[in-house]
Write an enzyme that holds these catalytic residues in place. Structure first.
Site, PDB file in Angstrom:
ATOM      1  CG  ASP A  66      -1.816  -0.796   0.985  1.00  0.00           C
ATOM      2  OD1 ASP A  66      -2.215  -1.392   0.088  1.00  0.00           O
ATOM      3  OD2 ASP A  66      -2.354  -1.115   2.087  1.00  0.00           O
TER       4      ASP A  66
ATOM      5  NE  ARG B  44      -4.954  -1.097  -4.044  1.00  0.00           N
ATOM      6  CZ  ARG B  44      -4.625  -1.369  -3.102  1.00  0.00           C
ATOM      7  NH1 ARG B  44      -3.871  -0.299  -2.481  1.00  0.00           N
ATOM      8  NH2 ARG B  44      -4.381  -3.137  -2.832  1.00  0.00           N
TER       9      ARG B  44
ATOM     10  NE  ARG C 227      -5.790   6.263   6.046  1.00  0.00           N
ATOM     11  CZ  ARG C 227      -4.860   5.606   6.621  1.00  0.00           C
ATOM     12  NH1 ARG C 227      -4.644   6.540   8.091  1.00  0.00           N
ATOM     13  NH2 ARG C 227      -4.552   4.293   6.958  1.00  0.00           N
TER      14      ARG C 227
HETATM   15  C1  LIG Z   1      -8.914  -0.283  -3.085  1.00  0.00           C
HETATM   16  C2  LIG Z   1      -8.766   0.563  -2.812  1.00  0.00           C
HETATM   17  C3  LIG Z   1      -7.393   0.889  -2.124  1.00  0.00           C
HETATM   18  C4  LIG Z   1      -6.435   1.753  -1.508  1.00  0.00           C
HETATM   19  N1  LIG Z   1      -5.103   1.818  -0.977  1.00  0.00           N
HETATM   20  C5  LIG Z   1      -4.597   3.078  -0.921  1.00  0.00           C
HETATM   21  C6  LIG Z   1      -3.502   3.208  -0.443  1.00  0.00           C
HETATM   22  O1  LIG Z   1      -2.897   2.116  -0.772  1.00  0.00           O
HETATM   23  N2  LIG Z   1      -3.147   4.623  -0.267  1.00  0.00           N
HETATM   24  C7  LIG Z   1      -4.005   5.393  -0.105  1.00  0.00           C
HETATM   25  O2  LIG Z   1      -3.352   6.915  -0.321  1.00  0.00           O
HETATM   26  N3  LIG Z   1      -5.268   5.164  -0.678  1.00  0.00           N
HETATM   27  C8  LIG Z   1      -5.519   4.281  -0.982  1.00  0.00           C
HETATM   28  N4  LIG Z   1      -7.264   4.019  -0.772  1.00  0.00           N
HETATM   29  C9  LIG Z   1      -8.140   5.591  -0.849  1.00  0.00           C
HETATM   30  C10 LIG Z   1      -8.030   6.286  -2.489  1.00  0.00           C
HETATM   31  O3  LIG Z   1      -6.543   6.802  -1.804  1.00  0.00           O
HETATM   32  C11 LIG Z   1      -8.991   7.092  -1.558  1.00  0.00           C
HETATM   33  O4  LIG Z   1      -8.901   8.362  -0.829  1.00  0.00           O
HETATM   34  C12 LIG Z   1     -10.400   6.255  -1.584  1.00  0.00           C
HETATM   35  O5  LIG Z   1     -10.689   5.862  -2.291  1.00  0.00           O
HETATM   36  C13 LIG Z   1     -11.955   8.346  -1.716  1.00  0.00           C
HETATM   37  O6  LIG Z   1     -11.252   8.600  -3.173  1.00  0.00           O
HETATM   38  P1  LIG Z   1     -13.102   7.557  -4.023  1.00  0.00           P
HETATM   39  O7  LIG Z   1     -11.617   7.886  -5.731  1.00  0.00           O
HETATM   40  O8  LIG Z   1     -13.070   6.986  -4.158  1.00  0.00           O
HETATM   41  O9  LIG Z   1     -14.040   8.618  -3.602  1.00  0.00           O
HETATM   42  P2  LIG Z   1     -14.300  10.055  -3.651  1.00  0.00           P
HETATM   43  O10 LIG Z   1     -12.951  11.286  -3.542  1.00  0.00           O
HETATM   44  O11 LIG Z   1     -14.532   9.662  -1.290  1.00  0.00           O
HETATM   45  O12 LIG Z   1     -15.659  10.387  -3.271  1.00  0.00           O
HETATM   46  C14 LIG Z   1     -15.594  10.699  -4.795  1.00  0.00           C
HETATM   47  C15 LIG Z   1     -17.378  11.064  -5.374  1.00  0.00           C
HETATM   48  O13 LIG Z   1     -16.912   9.404  -5.618  1.00  0.00           O
HETATM   49  C16 LIG Z   1     -18.626   8.735  -5.253  1.00  0.00           C
HETATM   50  N5  LIG Z   1     -18.510   8.040  -3.857  1.00  0.00           N
HETATM   51  C17 LIG Z   1     -17.965   8.145  -2.940  1.00  0.00           C
HETATM   52  N6  LIG Z   1     -18.272   6.741  -1.555  1.00  0.00           N
HETATM   53  C18 LIG Z   1     -19.560   6.468  -2.374  1.00  0.00           C
HETATM   54  C19 LIG Z   1     -20.169   5.924  -1.587  1.00  0.00           C
HETATM   55  N7  LIG Z   1     -19.779   4.920  -0.146  1.00  0.00           N
HETATM   56  N8  LIG Z   1     -21.214   5.584  -1.567  1.00  0.00           N
HETATM   57  C20 LIG Z   1     -21.290   6.930  -2.569  1.00  0.00           C
HETATM   58  N9  LIG Z   1     -20.690   7.334  -4.008  1.00  0.00           N
HETATM   59  C21 LIG Z   1     -19.316   7.430  -3.221  1.00  0.00           C
HETATM   60  C22 LIG Z   1     -19.525   9.588  -4.800  1.00  0.00           C
HETATM   61  O14 LIG Z   1     -20.080  10.920  -5.626  1.00  0.00           O
HETATM   62  C23 LIG Z   1     -18.271  11.036  -4.241  1.00  0.00           C
HETATM   63  O15 LIG Z   1     -18.227  12.388  -4.183  1.00  0.00           O
HETATM   64  C24 LIG Z   1      -7.992   3.003  -1.397  1.00  0.00           C
HETATM   65  C25 LIG Z   1      -8.919   2.797  -2.257  1.00  0.00           C
HETATM   66  C26 LIG Z   1      -9.176   1.774  -2.482  1.00  0.00           C
HETATM   67  C27 LIG Z   1     -10.616   1.881  -2.717  1.00  0.00           C
END
Ligand SMILES: Cc1cc2nc3c(=O)[nH]c(=O)nc-3n(C[C@H](O)[C@H](O)[C@H](O)COP(=O)(O)OP(=O)(O)OC[C@H]3O[C@@H](n4cnc5c(N)ncnc54)[C@H](O)[C@@H]3O)c2cc1C
Length: 284
Positions: free
Chosen positions: A109, A161, A265
């Site tokens: 990660d 990823r 977070r």
């Molecule tokens: C599998 C996975 C692994 C990850 N690994 C890392 C890592 O190693 N290091 C790291 O720094 N970060 C990691 N992350 C976190 C990532 O960097 C983001 O902080 C996190 O995923 C939030 O961004 P997002 O693009 O999912 O959507 P967000 O920016 O949170 O949301 C954007 C839009 O997506 C939609 N949305 C989001 N959540 C929902 C919900 N629950 N229900 C409905 N609509 C929703 C909405 O329209 C929202 O406005 C990981 C995320 C995932 C999914």
């Protein structure tokens, strides 16, 4: 005061491997692959680092024993990155030896910006030894440096990823506006689709998911060429819909007693998540 686990159970599968198994099996039955993530944050003693190596290997053994379709994610700060880089490398390589012998997959990660270079350096060393069938890492679209990192790792054929990035970074290091982060994500997604075998996209954001899907459709690239990943407890129906459309899908399943920082977070990221937490308190 330690919060009771019931607060976290929306986002964390269990406090131990065994208590997380029912959720893991149910997700596998729903055709999602998994990434099991043993929760924990930075450690500063060798005893803790060595305990974490053993714990990660136990998770790999548990995955085999229970025939789960799952890899693991690890954090280098849990393996002693703050103590000594070579010591951390030895710990990483111990886990990788186990993964190689048992044909398993480990993803490193990505943590906060202070660790990006160290993490990518260790990833490249491990990748040279174990290859993309056993090790991958994560690139955060928000970081300015990711443009070069993506190009370099794509050139190595690395298993990446792509995510937006979960850590607060300075303007100097990272885009701050969602528009810029999304643009960067879209550009890097195209690079990964064009130059790596099987890119993975970790996001719940429909705008980004739609863009990847339309890019694949425009260039007649089959849906089986990419994987969508989401976090346990978030948008499971959305991921299931993608799976039904033919996209490989994976749920990142965190578990362990040290769940509080991860849980915080998720709440900080999206205010609506508070309602999920409150609703679990009233659900049996
Ligand atoms: C599998 C996975 C692994 C990850 N690994 C890392 C890592 O190693 N290091 C790291 O720094 N970060 C990691 N992350 C976190 C990532 O960097 C983001 O902080 C996190 O995923 C939030 O961004 P997002 O693009 O999912 O959507 P967000 O920016 O949170 O949301 C954007 C839009 O997506 C939609 N949305 C989001 N959540 C929902 C919900 N629950 N229900 C409905 N609509 C929703 C909405 O329209 C929202 O406005 C990981 C995320 C995932 C999914």
């Amino acid at each position: 005061m330690k919060l009771p686990f019931i607060f976290a159970k929306r986002f964390v599968a269990g406090e131990g491997f065994s208590s997380s198994l029912p959720a893991a099996k149910q997700l596998n039955q729903a055709r999602h692959q998994l990434t099991l993530d043993l929760l924990g944050e930075n450690i500063y003693s060798r005893t803790q680092a060595e305990d974490n190596v053993k714990a990660y290997v136990e998770v790999l053994k548990g995955i085999k024993q229970h025939k789960l379709l799952s890899g693991i994610s690890i954090k280098l700060t849990m393996l002693g990155l703050d103590i000594d880089v070579e010591y951390c490398a030895d710990n990483l390589f111990s886990i990788m030896e186990h993964a190689r012998v048992h044909d398993q997959f480990v993803r490193i990660d990505m943590e906060g910006g202070a660790y990006t270079s160290l993490t990518l350096d260790l990833f490249k060393r491990a990748h040279a030894e174990y290859g993309s069938q056993h090790i991958g890492t994560v690139i955060q679209a928000m970081l300015h440096r990711s443009k070069e990192d993506i190009a370099e790792l794509a050139g190595l054929g690395a298993d990446i990823r792509l995510v937006k990035g979960a850590y607060k970074e300075t303007k100097k290091k990272a885009y701050q506006k969602i528009y810029d982060i999304r643009e960067a994500f879209n550009a890097y997604a195209e690079v990964l689709i064009n130059s790596t075998a099987f890119p993975r996209f970790g996001t719940h954001d429909d705008q980004l998911i739609r863009r990847v899907r339309s890019y694949l459709a425009d260039y007649d690239i089959p849906s089986s060429r990419v994987e969508f990943q989401m976090l346990y407890g978030l948008r499971e129906q959305g991921l299931t819909d993608l799976n039904r459309l033919g996209y490989p899908t994976r749920v990142y399943v965190p578990f362990g007693t040290d769940w509080f920082p991860y849980f915080s977070r998720r709440l900080a990221e999206r205010k609506e998540n508070i309602w999920f937490v409150i609703s679990t308190l009233f659900r049996r």
